[in-house]
Every structure is written in structure tokens, then in C-alpha cells.
Write a protein that holds these residues in place. Structure first.
Motif, PDB file in Angstrom:
ATOM      1  N   TYR A 402       2.320  -9.622   4.530  1.00 23.47           N
ATOM      2  CA  TYR A 402       3.713  -9.208   4.683  1.00 23.47           C
ATOM      3  C   TYR A 402       4.596  -9.775   3.572  1.00 23.47           C
ATOM      4  N   ARG A 403       4.287 -10.961   3.109  1.00 19.35           N
ATOM      5  CA  ARG A 403       5.044 -11.506   1.972  1.00 19.35           C
ATOM      6  C   ARG A 403       4.890 -10.606   0.747  1.00 19.35           C
ATOM      7  N   GLN A 404       3.677 -10.133   0.507  1.00 17.63           N
ATOM      8  CA  GLN A 404       3.450  -9.250  -0.644  1.00 17.63           C
ATOM      9  C   GLN A 404       4.213  -7.937  -0.474  1.00 17.63           C
ATOM     10  N   ARG A 405       4.140  -7.350   0.706  1.00 21.36           N
ATOM     11  CA  ARG A 405       4.798  -6.055   0.931  1.00 21.36           C
ATOM     12  C   ARG A 405       6.316  -6.195   0.912  1.00 21.36           C
ATOM     13  N   ARG A 406       6.813  -7.276   1.480  1.00 29.27           N
ATOM     14  CA  ARG A 406       8.255  -7.529   1.446  1.00 29.27           C
ATOM     15  C   ARG A 406       8.739  -7.677   0.013  1.00 29.27           C
ATOM     16  N   ALA A 407       8.021  -8.462  -0.797  1.00 29.32           N
ATOM     17  CA  ALA A 407       8.417  -8.665  -2.193  1.00 29.32           C
ATOM     18  C   ALA A 407       8.411  -7.339  -2.953  1.00 29.32           C
ATOM     19  N   ARG A 408       7.410  -6.500  -2.730  1.00 36.78           N
ATOM     20  CA  ARG A 408       7.332  -5.216  -3.415  1.00 36.78           C
ATOM     21  C   ARG A 408       8.480  -4.297  -3.013  1.00 36.78           C
ATOM     22  N   LEU A 409       8.839  -4.299  -1.718  1.00 39.17           N
ATOM     23  CA  LEU A 409       9.948  -3.472  -1.251  1.00 39.17           C
ATOM     24  C   LEU A 409      11.251  -3.900  -1.916  1.00 39.17           C
ATOM     25  N   LEU A 410      11.522  -5.190  -1.928  1.00 34.21           N
ATOM     26  CA  LEU A 410      12.766  -5.670  -2.531  1.00 34.21           C
ATOM     27  C   LEU A 410      12.815  -5.344  -4.015  1.00 34.21           C
ATOM     28  N   GLU A 411      11.708  -5.551  -4.713  1.00 34.00           N
ATOM     29  CA  GLU A 411      11.664  -5.224  -6.144  1.00 34.00           C
ATOM     30  C   GLU A 411      11.942  -3.743  -6.377  1.00 34.00           C
ATOM     31  N   ALA A 412      11.320  -2.893  -5.574  1.00 36.82           N
ATOM     32  CA  ALA A 412      11.478  -1.448  -5.753  1.00 36.82           C
ATOM     33  C   ALA A 412      12.910  -1.011  -5.447  1.00 36.82           C
ATOM     34  N   LEU A 413      13.502  -1.577  -4.405  1.00 36.30           N
ATOM     35  CA  LEU A 413      14.882  -1.202  -4.068  1.00 36.30           C
ATOM     36  C   LEU A 413      15.851  -1.590  -5.179  1.00 36.30           C
ATOM     37  N   TYR A 414      15.718  -2.814  -5.696  1.00 39.04           N
ATOM     38  CA  TYR A 414      16.613  -3.232  -6.779  1.00 39.04           C
ATOM     39  C   TYR A 414      16.334  -2.444  -8.062  1.00 39.04           C
ATOM     40  N   GLU A 415      15.081  -2.097  -8.284  1.00 37.15           N
ATOM     41  CA  GLU A 415      14.718  -1.329  -9.474  1.00 37.15           C
ATOM     42  C   GLU A 415      15.382   0.047  -9.464  1.00 37.15           C
ATOM     43  N   HIS A 416      15.400   0.710  -8.311  1.00 39.07           N
ATOM     44  CA  HIS A 416      15.904   2.085  -8.247  1.00 39.07           C
ATOM     45  C   HIS A 416      17.387   2.173  -7.910  1.00 39.07           C
ATOM     46  N   PHE A 417      17.932   1.186  -7.188  1.00 40.51           N
ATOM     47  CA  PHE A 417      19.324   1.283  -6.756  1.00 40.51           C
ATOM     48  C   PHE A 417      20.227   0.252  -7.422  1.00 40.51           C
ATOM     49  N   GLY A 418      19.639  -0.722  -8.109  1.00 42.24           N
ATOM     50  CA  GLY A 418      20.411  -1.681  -8.885  1.00 42.24           C
ATOM     51  C   GLY A 418      21.362  -2.518  -8.053  1.00 42.24           C
ATOM     52  N   ALA A 419      22.479  -2.898  -8.684  1.00 43.28           N
ATOM     53  CA  ALA A 419      23.431  -3.803  -8.036  1.00 43.28           C
ATOM     54  C   ALA A 419      24.153  -3.144  -6.871  1.00 43.28           C
ATOM     55  N   GLY A 420      24.057  -1.830  -6.751  1.00 45.79           N
ATOM     56  CA  GLY A 420      24.762  -1.139  -5.683  1.00 45.79           C
ATOM     57  C   GLY A 420      24.138  -1.307  -4.319  1.00 45.79           C
ATOM     58  N   VAL A 421      22.908  -1.793  -4.260  1.00 42.11           N
ATOM     59  CA  VAL A 421      22.233  -1.931  -2.970  1.00 42.11           C
ATOM     60  C   VAL A 421      22.476  -3.325  -2.403  1.00 42.11           C
ATOM     61  N   ARG A 422      22.728  -3.386  -1.084  1.00 46.75           N
ATOM     62  CA  ARG A 422      22.875  -4.677  -0.401  1.00 46.75           C
ATOM     63  C   ARG A 422      21.787  -4.753   0.665  1.00 46.75           C
ATOM     64  N   TYR A 479       8.513  -2.447   6.492  1.00 45.75           N
ATOM     65  CA  TYR A 479       7.548  -2.439   5.388  1.00 45.75           C
ATOM     66  C   TYR A 479       6.157  -2.897   5.801  1.00 45.75           C
ATOM     67  N   ALA A 480       5.998  -3.374   7.031  1.00 50.64           N
ATOM     68  CA  ALA A 480       4.746  -4.030   7.422  1.00 50.64           C
ATOM     69  C   ALA A 480       3.556  -3.086   7.374  1.00 50.64           C
ATOM     70  N   ALA A 481       3.747  -1.824   7.736  1.00 54.98           N
ATOM     71  CA  ALA A 481       2.608  -0.911   7.892  1.00 54.98           C
ATOM     72  C   ALA A 481       2.260  -0.147   6.619  1.00 54.98           C
ATOM     73  N   LEU A 482       3.033  -0.330   5.544  1.00 55.32           N
ATOM     74  CA  LEU A 482       2.788   0.423   4.315  1.00 55.32           C
ATOM     75  C   LEU A 482       2.176  -0.464   3.233  1.00 55.32           C
ATOM     76  N   PRO A 483       1.076  -0.057   2.617  1.00 52.90           N
ATOM     77  CA  PRO A 483       0.532  -0.803   1.467  1.00 52.90           C
ATOM     78  C   PRO A 483       1.540  -0.819   0.321  1.00 52.90           C
ATOM     79  N   THR A 484       1.393  -1.797  -0.563  1.00 55.58           N
ATOM     80  CA  THR A 484       2.376  -1.957  -1.645  1.00 55.58           C
ATOM     81  C   THR A 484       2.487  -0.714  -2.519  1.00 55.58           C
ATOM     82  N   ALA A 485       1.377  -0.049  -2.807  1.00 57.82           N
ATOM     83  CA  ALA A 485       1.434   1.157  -3.639  1.00 57.82           C
ATOM     84  C   ALA A 485       2.253   2.244  -2.954  1.00 57.82           C
ATOM     85  N   ARG A 486       2.100   2.377  -1.642  1.00 60.26           N
ATOM     86  CA  ARG A 486       2.858   3.380  -0.894  1.00 60.26           C
ATOM     87  C   ARG A 486       4.338   3.003  -0.826  1.00 60.26           C
ATOM     88  N   ILE A 487       4.628   1.715  -0.758  1.00 59.08           N
ATOM     89  CA  ILE A 487       6.024   1.277  -0.780  1.00 59.08           C
ATOM     90  C   ILE A 487       6.670   1.671  -2.099  1.00 59.08           C
TER      91      ILE A 487
END
Length: 504
Positions: A402-422, A479-487
Motif C-alpha cells: 500500500y505504501r508503494q501504491r499510495r506513493a504512485r497515486l500521489l506522484e501521478a496526481l501531482y504530475e497531471h494536475f500540478g499545484a491545482g490539486v489538493r 488505491y489499495a486494489a489497483l497495481p501501480t501500473a494501473r494507477i
């Protein structure tokens, strides 16, 4: 035992060396009875990973504790608390009057009130390949089915005529003992077996408490926002239900009186206060120490019961982990409720409640007349699964996953939505609350539809808010049920959907 099941908080700003702090905290846990003779402690590698310290810090601390007779190591059984230590007697329980038992059918609610309006995402066709960011679903594909089957087989092979009959309403003695040991180590909660009741999920425990504690003209306090299922459970009681807002520190305790009076009610009639202090649903905020003290003081002064729902307690990603409210109730009545739905699998339907002594018999009275018992053989299988160490190993694996999947989700959200995402709720649990600040005019429903057209399923958060919905599109993303690639792929498709909606 999993590294996530030992409550340790190191102060890196302190002049005391980390290994000495670790020694002191483990010794303190032994003195207070949270760790008892024969209890396992985590392997040094896992504890070092949890605490983010060198493995040398942990191994040297363990060496000192072994030298002082606190710990002992045996080949094949790992490191455990020494058997020669004297068991610490449980603290004296305060006297309290027994609650009345009111086994009556629930009354219908006001279906026209937005407080009770059932709200869940509209059902969608889910073809293979859907990117489903559903919250509350663990990584079921990673569950050790084969090992669980062994536990079931073991429980059935040991079953006799007694085990196949009606078991005790409070649950299997062996499972209650295992739950007590888990909570003592992971939540600093001294939960004697006789105060621990096994239930059919955490939902049943809440339902029984409402039947037990509240009557006509009484008041139940809930968090705002909160889960709709929870609101419906309380809504079917005979009490008035008053939502009180949460902020970054948790429930706004100082607003309880004013909110109750705003509903034309008397704060002296508050009987139950529902909170999720370890990971507020859905915001993910963790209740601060200051608010915890204020809540317990308010409950004590008003003779109200605090219902602590610790639904994600095993998965905490913050460096410092606070103990449960019930671990130090400060003379208030606190009922601690937990479940194995998120740690193992939802269809298991086994939860538990740790009750103040004066509530145990009335609680069992309601449980006995509603369902007699939670399935006995399943409880015995779960007790074996825990005692064998399989549960701890599973939690350790899931914590890393879950730590890996959580980190990937946060990275992807900031990558695509930038500073506008909270994003809130990153410190614990299996979901985050995401606000798209860069798309204030976009409609939540339109984003959901555009995402669904790309086989992405997301869940608007507005329905969880009672008094004031978010001003910007806000979603609960699990994010728990999705592999990092799918996230990674799913967030990219979500970003495309948001661009499409905002371009209109």
C-alpha cells in the motif's frame, strides 16, 4: 507479528539516542502490560523499516533488552518478551451504572431530509479492464487464500459437537484473546477479553450501541462529512442526529453545544458521539492530541459515550502513530470498534467492540436477541490465522504494497494536475480525498461520466457532506486494489477526462 503492530514513536529531535528511546518504549510497554510474557516483537528488519531507522539501531536495542532480561530469542520462534516477567494486573475499572436495555424495532426516518438521503455512486457497467478507484476495498488479489484455507481446515478438523452448536454471543474465547493481544500491541489499548465482543462486522456493533444507548429526545453527534451508511444507521434510531464539522484537527468539539442548540436541542441530551480519530472518513484527517483531550473532557462532563471507529488502524504511514482514544479514556466512556474487513477481506464479516465494563451485559443482551452469534467456525479459523503469525505476515506485506501504491497515486496526481490539486488523508488508510482546485467550474457528475467513458471509475465526495458541499470537484480515490501500473494509466485517463470537461 507485523511491524505495524507495535506502537513506537521516536523523537528525532531528542538528545536521547534512538536505540535508547526504543529500549525505553519497549520496556515501558512491558511494564504497563501492553506487551506481556511470550508476546512476539517484530523482526529487526521490519521494525527498522517501520521506524525509518538503521537496522543497527533496532538490533542493538534488542541486544540491550535481552541482556536486561526483557526479551528472549529462541531459534524458530523469533524474539519475544521474556516468560520470567511478572504479568501486570489490569487497571482497576471505575464503577458505573448499568445502561438500560431497550430491544425495540427502529423507527422510520424523515426521508425528505438530506441528512438521511442514501447517496452512493450510480452503478456503472464494469467491463474487464476498468480502472476502479473504489475506496474501502483492500488488495484482494494479494490475499493468501491458500494459507486461509489451511486455517479453515484446521478449525473444521478440531470442531466437536460444542463448536458446531450455538456459541457464546460474545464470540469465540480464542479469537477474543487474539484481538485483545493485537490491540494491546498496536493501539496501546488494554482490552481484556471479557470486555471484547465479536460482532458481524463493525456495522453491527454500531447498530447495537444505538439501540442500547439512545432513546426519544436524545442526541447523537456525528462528524460532517461522514459515511452515508453510518448516517442511516443512526438515522433509524429514536434520537436526533446532529452533524458537527471537522477540520484538519478532527471534530470541532467546541462547536458541539452551538450545533445542538441550533437544532433546537439540549446538549445535556447528547448520548453518543461518533468519531473516526485515526483516519477521519472521508477527509483522512487525524485528530490532534488537543482535540482528543477536549472530546474526552466534553464526553465526561456530559455523561456521553464516545464511539471510536478505528476502521483503518493497521495502515498508518505517518512517522508518529497516536494510540487509540480508548487507550486513555480519561474517565470518559469510550467504545472502541474495529473490523477485519479492510485487513483481510470484506465478506469475512467479523468485527469487534471493546466496551466499558458496565455496557458488556446490556450489549450482549441486544446481540443475543438479534443474531445469537457470529459464525463460530469462521472465528476459530481467524484465531488460528492470527496465532500462527499468518495475519502479521499478511499485514506486513500489505503495508509495503500500500505504501508503494499510495506513493504512485500521489506522484501521478501531482504530475497531471500540478499545484491545482489538493490532497488530504495521505497519512493513513486506503484512500485519499482529492480536490481539483484547477477546475472550479467543472461539474462532478460530468467528470464522472467523462471518466467512465474512458473506463475509469471515480467517486464524488459531495454526498458525504451534510451541511456544506465542497465548492470544487472533490473525489474519494482508493488505491489499495489497483497495481501501480494501473494507477498510472488510470490517473492519466482521469486527467484527460477533466480536460475534456473543462474545455466545454
Amino acid at each position: 507479528m507485523s511491524s505495524s503492530q507495535l506502537l513506537v514513536a521516536l523523537d528525532r529531535a531528542s538528545s536521547v539516542p534512538l536505540q535508547q528511546q526504543l529500549c525505553d518504549q519497549i520496556s515501558g510497554s512491558v511494564r504497563t502490560g501492553r506487551l506481556r510474557p511470550g508476546d512476539p516483537v517484530p523482526p529487526s528488519r521490519e521494525l527498522a523499516h517501520q521506524l525509518r531507522v538503521s537496522r543497527t539501531v533496532v538490533t542493538r536495542a534488542y541486544e540491550l533488552l535481552r541482556a536486561n532480561g526483557v526479551l528472549t530469542s529462541r531459534r524458530g520462534s523469533g524474539t519475544r518478551v521474556s516468560d520470567v516477567l511478572v504479568d501486570t494486573p489490569p487497571p482497576a475499572q471505575r464503577a458505573a451504572t448499568r445502561a438500560h436495555l431497550w430491544p425495540e424495532p427502529p423507527l422510520p426516518t424523515d426521508a425528505g431530509s438530506p441528512l438521511w438521503k442514501p447517496w452512493e455512486p450510480a452503478p456503472m457497467h464494469r467491463p474487464d479492464g476498468t480502472y476502479d478507484f473504489r475506496h474501502g476495498t483492500p488488495a484482494l488479489a494479494s490475499f493468501p487464500v491458500t494459507r486461509w484455507r489451511q486455517s479453515l481446515t484446521e478449525a473444521v478438523s478440531r470442531a466437536d459437537a460444542v463448536a458446531l452448536g450455538y456459541g457464546p454471543a460474545e464470540g469465540s474465547p480464542s479469537l477474543r484473546a487474539q484481538i485483545s493481544a493485537l490491540l494491546r500491541r498496536s493501539r496501546a489499548l488494554d482490552a481484556p477479553r471479557e470486555h471484547t465482543v465479536v460482532t458481524s462486522g463493525a456495522t453491527q456493533a454500531m447498530d447495537i450501541l444505538v439501540r442500547l444507548l439512545v432513546g426519544p429526545d436524545d442526541v447523537v453527534i456525528i462528524e460532517d462529512p461522514s459515511h452515508t451508511v453510518l448516517r442511516q444507521i443512526f438515522g433509524y434510531s429514536r434520537a436526533a442526529v446532529v452533524p458537527v464539522a471537522v477540520d484538519e484537527e478532527g471534530l470541532r468539539v467546541d462547536e458541539i453545544d452551538s450545533q445542538v442548540r441550533a437544532h433546537g436541542l439540549d446538549p445535556a441530551r447528547v448520548r453518543l458521539i461518533y468519531v473516526t480519530p485515526s483516519h477521519q472518513f472521508p477527509t483522512g484527517f487525524i485528530m490532534s492530541e488537543r482535540r482528543r483531550r477536549a472530546l474526552l473532557r466534553w464526553a465526561r462532563e456530559h455523561a456521553a459515550t464516545v464511539l471510536e471507529d478505528d476502521y483503518h488502524n493497521e495502515f498508518t504511514f505517518a512517522e508518529e502513530r497516536l494510540p487509540s482514544l480508548a487507550a486513555d479514556p480519561q474517565d470518559a466512556d469510550v467504545v472502541y470498534v474495529g473490523s477485519f474487513s479492510k485487513t483481510l477481506f470484506p465478506s469475512l464479516r467479523i468485527g469487534y467492540a471493546v466496551l466499558p465494563p458496565h455496557l458488556v451485559r446490556p450489549f450482549l443482551g441486544v446481540k443475543w436477541i438479534t443474531d445469537r452469534l457470529t459464525p463460530t467456525l469462521t472465528q476459530e479459523a481467524l484465531a488460528e490465522f492470527i496465532s500462527s503469525g499468518a495475519y502479521a505476515r499478511h499485514i506486513g506485506r500489505m503495508d509495503r504494497l500500500y505504501r508503494q501504491r499510495r506513493a504512485r497515486l500521489l506522484e501521478a496526481l501531482y504530475e497531471h494536475f500540478g499545484a491545482g490539486v489538493r490532497i488530504s488523508g495521505t497519512a493513513a488508510g486506503l484512500h485519499v480525498l482529492v480536490t481539483l482546485g484547477g477546475a472550479p467550474d467543472a461539474d462532478e457528475a460530468a467528470i464522472v461520466r467523462a471518466a467512465a467513458a474512458r473506463d475509469v471509475r471515480i467517486y464524488p465526495a459531495s454526498g458525504y457532506f451534510v451541511t456544506r458541499s465542497p465548492a470544487e470537484p472533490t473525489f474519494l480515490i482508493g488505491y489499495a486494489a489497483l497495481p501501480t501500473a494501473r494507477i498510472t494509466e488510470g490517473v492519466a485517463l482521469l486527467a484527460a477526462a477533466v480536460r475534456e470537461v473543462t474545455a466545454r
